[in-house]
Design a protein around this motif. Structure first.
Motif, PDB file in Angstrom:
ATOM      1  N   VAL A  42      44.304  36.459  34.017  1.00 51.42           N
ATOM      2  CA  VAL A  42      44.308  35.250  34.846  1.00 51.42           C
ATOM      3  C   VAL A  42      43.820  35.426  36.212  1.00 51.42           C
ATOM      4  CG1 VAL A  42      45.802  33.511  35.714  1.00 51.42           C
ATOM      5  CG2 VAL A  42      45.977  33.973  33.536  1.00 51.42           C
ATOM      6  N   LYS A  43      44.243  36.749  36.987  1.00 58.07           N
ATOM      7  CA  LYS A  43      43.872  37.240  38.232  1.00 58.07           C
ATOM      8  C   LYS A  43      42.402  37.391  38.277  1.00 58.07           C
ATOM      9  CE  LYS A  43      46.556  37.784  41.273  1.00 58.07           C
ATOM     10  NZ  LYS A  43      47.034  36.973  42.298  1.00 58.07           N
ATOM     11  N   LEU A  44      41.984  37.957  37.001  1.00 56.45           N
ATOM     12  CA  LEU A  44      40.286  38.211  37.019  1.00 56.45           C
ATOM     13  C   LEU A  44      39.580  36.812  37.069  1.00 56.45           C
ATOM     14  CD1 LEU A  44      40.537  41.238  34.747  1.00 56.45           C
ATOM     15  CD2 LEU A  44      39.871  41.214  37.224  1.00 56.45           C
ATOM     16  N   ALA A  45      40.042  35.957  36.292  1.00 53.97           N
ATOM     17  CA  ALA A  45      39.459  34.733  36.117  1.00 53.97           C
ATOM     18  C   ALA A  45      39.497  33.986  37.433  1.00 53.97           C
ATOM     19  CB  ALA A  45      40.099  33.936  35.011  1.00 53.97           C
ATOM     20  N   ALA A  52      43.704  26.385  37.529  1.00 52.39           N
ATOM     21  CA  ALA A  52      44.705  26.509  36.621  1.00 52.39           C
ATOM     22  C   ALA A  52      44.812  25.735  35.458  1.00 52.39           C
ATOM     23  CB  ALA A  52      46.138  26.483  37.249  1.00 52.39           C
ATOM     24  N   VAL A  53      44.354  24.483  35.497  1.00 48.98           N
ATOM     25  CA  VAL A  53      44.300  23.507  34.759  1.00 48.98           C
ATOM     26  C   VAL A  53      43.120  23.768  33.714  1.00 48.98           C
ATOM     27  CG1 VAL A  53      43.746  20.806  34.073  1.00 48.98           C
ATOM     28  CG2 VAL A  53      45.316  21.629  36.017  1.00 48.98           C
ATOM     29  N   GLY A 109      51.415  29.795  39.579  1.00 50.03           N
ATOM     30  CA  GLY A 109      51.847  30.674  40.533  1.00 50.03           C
ATOM     31  C   GLY A 109      51.279  31.858  40.798  1.00 50.03           C
ATOM     32  N   LEU A 110      50.637  32.196  39.616  1.00 46.90           N
ATOM     33  CA  LEU A 110      49.400  33.657  39.721  1.00 46.90           C
ATOM     34  C   LEU A 110      48.532  33.230  40.783  1.00 46.90           C
ATOM     35  CD1 LEU A 110      49.213  34.771  36.303  1.00 46.90           C
ATOM     36  CD2 LEU A 110      49.806  36.233  38.109  1.00 46.90           C
ATOM     37  N   GLN A 234      31.773  34.873  32.210  1.00 44.21           N
ATOM     38  CA  GLN A 234      32.669  35.901  32.132  1.00 44.21           C
ATOM     39  C   GLN A 234      34.029  34.938  32.196  1.00 44.21           C
ATOM     40  OE1 GLN A 234      30.057  35.769  34.139  1.00 44.21           O
ATOM     41  NE2 GLN A 234      29.752  37.676  35.097  1.00 44.21           N
ATOM     42  N   VAL A 235      34.032  33.904  32.556  1.00 44.07           N
ATOM     43  CA  VAL A 235      35.447  32.970  32.527  1.00 44.07           C
ATOM     44  C   VAL A 235      35.745  32.761  30.875  1.00 44.07           C
ATOM     45  CG1 VAL A 235      36.506  30.963  32.952  1.00 44.07           C
ATOM     46  CG2 VAL A 235      35.371  32.084  34.672  1.00 44.07           C
ATOM     47  N   TYR A 236      34.672  32.495  29.901  1.00 37.16           N
ATOM     48  CA  TYR A 236      34.923  32.135  28.661  1.00 37.16           C
ATOM     49  C   TYR A 236      35.198  33.399  27.978  1.00 37.16           C
ATOM     50  CZ  TYR A 236      33.167  27.242  29.312  1.00 37.16           C
ATOM     51  OH  TYR A 236      33.098  26.075  29.831  1.00 37.16           O
TER      52      TYR A 236
END
Length: 317
Positions: A42-45, A52-53, A109-110, A234-236
């Motif tokens: 998640v932090k990388l994305a 977040a959604v 939160g992340l 990269q997100v996918y």
């Protein structure tokens, strides 16, 4: 999902063969590390500007077919007891509370805190369940459990101090959101006890996860335009990894681990989760690893170990 094992169904039996026990411990370790990897991904994305959604919708869209397949396979078994009409509202509520809300708050939160602090706060889950038992069910808390609570929360405070020293904005907000996530999942665990005994842990997890997946996807469809899906490749890839390796795989790995070694042992093996988060956050995210953070992690793990030992020995009244 907080990554805390679901209680073993009352009709499940634990095998005694050493090979089965070793396999269960290995599965628990794999599940713990895979669950912890979610925060790293998640932090990388987030580095690619995704919110977040959208991110949680992509994750659960990947995971949904797996959970749906498991649910269908279980429902088709002749030995599977029929679900009552009264079961469905409970499953819907548990899915929304335990997996959708907990995951969504965690992702929010992340955006503000380090992956290590997030994992430590989530790892307070057993202490939150203990507190719910004290204040809601009026159960007696033993001196060693008070010590466990103190160790755990002092450890989180030390990790918080580490994050505050690093700077950054809204660290308090991020910590509150992740703690709310842990609370939501603790309420799920408390509320799912009877359902787990009747329908089975694996079946309930699959159905509740399907509910949560649909909630995440519908939330995206209502609140975001289709153009929000125009994202870097990269997100996918990260979302696919998150959905399979850090959601589906650990859920079932921990389930099968519990079936082999029991929930208390699986929970204790799962203590490698926060440690793996520290290592991966340092290697992949470049997050610093200070003495306060390391010592805080040890305190949290010590507190959770004491709580799990107390529960294993049936000392919580």
């Amino acid at each position: 999902m907080a990554g805390i094992p679901v209680p073993l169904a009352s009709h499940d039996r634990l095998p005694t063969a050493p090979s089965a026990r070793l396999g269960g411990i290995a599965l628990a370790a794999i599940g713990a590390v895979a669950f912890s990897g979610k925060a790293i991904i998640v932090k990388l994305a987030y580095r690619y500007g995704v919110d977040a959604v959208t991110l949680i919708a992509l994750r659960m869209a990947v995971a949904l077919p797996f959970f749906a397949w498991v649910a269908i396979v279980i429902e088709r078994r002749a030995s599977t007891p029929r679900l009552l009409a009264s079961d469905w509202p409970k499953i819907l509520l548990l899915g929304v509370l335990g997996y959708y809300l907990a995951s969504y708050l965690d992702f929010l939160g992340l955006a503000y805190i380090t992956a290590t602090l997030e994992r430590l706060i989530l790892y307070l889950n057993p202490t939150i369940v203990l507190a719910i038992g004290v204040f809601w069910f009026k159960r007696r808390i033993l001196p060693r459990q008070w010590i466990a609570l103190g160790l755990s929360y002092v450890g989180v405070v030390l990790a918080l101090m580490h994050d505050f020293r690093l700077g950054g904005s809204n660290i308090a907000l991020g910590s509150i959101l992740v703690f709310a996530s842990a609370l939501a999942y603790a309420l799920y665990l408390v509320g799912s006890g009877e359902m787990v005994k009747r329908v089975g842990a694996l079946r309930l997890t699959a159905l509740a996860s399907c509910v949560a997946s649909l909630c995440c996807i519908v939330q995206f469809l209502i609140t975001r335009p289709w153009s929000a899906l125009v994202l870097p490749t990269q997100v996918y890839w990260l979302s696919a990894l998150n959905g399979v390796a850090c959601t589906v795989l650990p859920v079932f790995a921990v389930m099968f681990a519990i079936a082999r070694v029991g929930a208390p042992t699986a929970a204790q093996v799962g203590m490698i989760g926060p440690v793996s988060t520290i290592i991966f956050s340092w290697l992949l995210l470049g997050e610093s690893m200070g003495a306060a953070q390391v010592f805080g992690t040890l305190l949290v793990l010590s507190g959770v170990f004491i709580v799990s030992r107390s529960n294993r020995q049936g000392e919580t009244k």
